[in-house]
Motif scaffolding. Structure first.
Motif, mmCIF file in Angstrom:
data_model
loop_
_atom_site.group_PDB
_atom_site.id
_atom_site.type_symbol
_atom_site.label_atom_id
_atom_site.label_comp_id
_atom_site.label_asym_id
_atom_site.label_seq_id
_atom_site.Cartn_x
_atom_site.Cartn_y
_atom_site.Cartn_z
ATOM 1 N N GLY A 42 0.806 -1.220 0.000
ATOM 2 C CA GLY A 42 0.000 0.000 0.000
ATOM 3 C C GLY A 42 0.838 1.267 0.000
ATOM 4 N N GLY A 43 2.136 1.122 0.197
ATOM 5 C CA GLY A 43 3.018 2.290 0.129
ATOM 6 C C GLY A 43 3.011 3.147 1.385
ATOM 7 N N TRP A 96 5.651 18.250 3.309
ATOM 8 C CA TRP A 96 5.276 18.300 1.893
ATOM 9 C C TRP A 96 4.586 19.644 1.683
ATOM 10 N N THR A 122 2.242 19.721 4.888
ATOM 11 C CA THR A 122 1.677 18.602 5.648
ATOM 12 C C THR A 122 2.786 17.623 6.010
ATOM 13 N N ALA A 154 3.384 13.454 7.122
ATOM 14 C CA ALA A 154 2.808 12.119 7.310
ATOM 15 C C ALA A 154 2.683 11.882 8.814
ATOM 16 N N ASP A 163 -2.865 6.880 16.147
ATOM 17 C CA ASP A 163 -4.263 6.661 15.752
ATOM 18 C C ASP A 163 -4.733 5.295 16.234
ATOM 19 N N ILE A 197 -11.672 8.376 5.145
ATOM 20 C CA ILE A 197 -10.541 9.307 5.192
ATOM 21 C C ILE A 197 -10.514 10.264 3.993
ATOM 22 N N THR A 207 -7.825 13.682 3.267
ATOM 23 C CA THR A 207 -6.785 14.541 3.843
ATOM 24 C C THR A 207 -6.271 15.519 2.797
HETATM 25 C C1 HEC Z 1 2.784 10.143 -0.509
HETATM 26 C C2 HEC Z 1 2.888 10.076 0.946
HETATM 27 C C3 HEC Z 1 1.901 9.207 1.700
HETATM 28 C C4 HEC Z 1 1.565 7.890 1.483
HETATM 29 C C5 HEC Z 1 2.054 6.977 0.372
HETATM 30 C C6 HEC Z 1 0.634 7.522 2.528
HETATM 31 N N1 HEC Z 1 0.392 8.605 3.332
HETATM 32 FE FE1 HEC Z 1 -0.929 8.697 4.861
HETATM 33 N N2 HEC Z 1 -0.573 10.690 5.077
HETATM 34 C C7 HEC Z 1 0.409 11.404 4.402
HETATM 35 C C8 HEC Z 1 0.363 12.788 4.827
HETATM 36 C C9 HEC Z 1 1.276 13.890 4.345
HETATM 37 C C10 HEC Z 1 -0.674 12.883 5.759
HETATM 38 C C11 HEC Z 1 -1.153 14.145 6.471
HETATM 39 C C12 HEC Z 1 -2.230 14.791 5.591
HETATM 40 C C13 HEC Z 1 -2.849 16.021 6.222
HETATM 41 O O1 HEC Z 1 -2.234 16.643 7.103
HETATM 42 O O2 HEC Z 1 -3.990 16.380 5.835
HETATM 43 C C14 HEC Z 1 -1.233 11.546 5.896
HETATM 44 C C15 HEC Z 1 -2.305 11.234 6.723
HETATM 45 C C16 HEC Z 1 -2.767 9.953 6.937
HETATM 46 C C17 HEC Z 1 -3.816 9.590 7.859
HETATM 47 C C18 HEC Z 1 -4.619 10.573 8.691
HETATM 48 C C19 HEC Z 1 -4.172 10.437 10.117
HETATM 49 C C20 HEC Z 1 -4.912 11.342 11.034
HETATM 50 O O3 HEC Z 1 -4.618 11.251 12.230
HETATM 51 O O4 HEC Z 1 -5.750 12.155 10.591
HETATM 52 C C21 HEC Z 1 -3.948 8.229 7.827
HETATM 53 C C22 HEC Z 1 -4.905 7.356 8.639
HETATM 54 C C23 HEC Z 1 -3.008 7.732 6.855
HETATM 55 N N3 HEC Z 1 -2.303 8.812 6.340
HETATM 56 C C24 HEC Z 1 -2.848 6.398 6.545
HETATM 57 C C25 HEC Z 1 -2.070 5.936 5.480
HETATM 58 C C26 HEC Z 1 -2.041 4.558 5.069
HETATM 59 C C27 HEC Z 1 -2.790 3.418 5.754
HETATM 60 C C28 HEC Z 1 -1.222 4.510 3.974
HETATM 61 C C29 HEC Z 1 -0.906 3.304 3.120
HETATM 62 C C30 HEC Z 1 -2.038 2.586 2.570
HETATM 63 C C31 HEC Z 1 -0.754 5.867 3.719
HETATM 64 N N4 HEC Z 1 -1.270 6.686 4.665
HETATM 65 C C32 HEC Z 1 0.076 6.256 2.683
HETATM 66 C C33 HEC Z 1 1.240 10.894 3.449
HETATM 67 C C34 HEC Z 1 1.154 9.646 2.872
#
Ligand code: HEC
Length: 154
Positions: A32-33, A62, A69, A71, A77, A93, A95
């Protein structure tokens, strides 16, 4: 420490359809990356998951029209939610970029449950990642500048 061993093992096992397990969760997190962004050092080491940092978020921002933002720390969570709550969160979700939230629509519910079990197996939740920074503010952390041709919203 069995939990740590698991983190370092690259799974290539075949899982039964609908199977829910920590091992499947690890596999889902890789395919899923999720580590690409949520685990510091993952891309730099070409795919080594540091058990101390796995899915604890990143302090490299980023930056784009949405601000900067970070990660998030997914362990935090998972620590405060039930499995049902976590799965429900993933299903709804949405974001800011570059989190590919729309990709989660293609994930099986059982895989979301496995992901939750894997994240919970990782140990202490640790500190939160930095919060999003307003577009007009200069981040104090390192960041990646993204210049998307067009943002449909935000
Ligand atoms: C390209 C980078 C990237 C990848 C790939 C990525 N994320 Fe994220 N994720 C982020 C960023 C940046 C944020 C914060 C976004 C924001 O602030 O709105 C985030 C936010 C989240 C949140 C929200 C958490 C919260 O407390 O609100 C969840 C849950 C999440 N990611 C799960 C995942 C999962 C599960 C995967 C894999 C399937 C994944 N992410 C893959 C960059 C990524």
């Amino acid at each position: 420490m069995e939990g740590r061993m698991r983190v370092l093992t690259m799974p290539n096992a075949a899982f039964a359809q609908g199977e829910v397990s920590v091992e499947r969760g690890l596999q889902v997190s890789i395919i899923g990356g999720c580590h690409d962004c949520h685990t510091e050092g993952y891309s730099e080491t070409e795919g080594k998951i540091d058990p101390e940092k796995a899915l604890m978020g990143s302090s490299v921002g980023w930056r784009g029209p949405w601000g900067t933002t970070y990660a998030t720390n997914l362990r935090r969570d998972a620590a405060v939610m039930s499995e049902r709550g976590f799965v429900g969160m993933l299903k709804r979700i949405r974001t800011f970029p570059p989190m590919p939230w729309y990709n989660l629509r293609a994930m099986e519910e059982s895989d979301m449950q496995s992901l939750n079990q894997y994240i919970r197996s990782l140990g202490k939740p640790g500190k939160p990642a930095p919060s999003r920074i307003h577009p007009d503010k200069e981040p104090t952390t390192p960041y990646v500048q993204l210049v998307p041709p067009q943002m449909p919203n935000n």
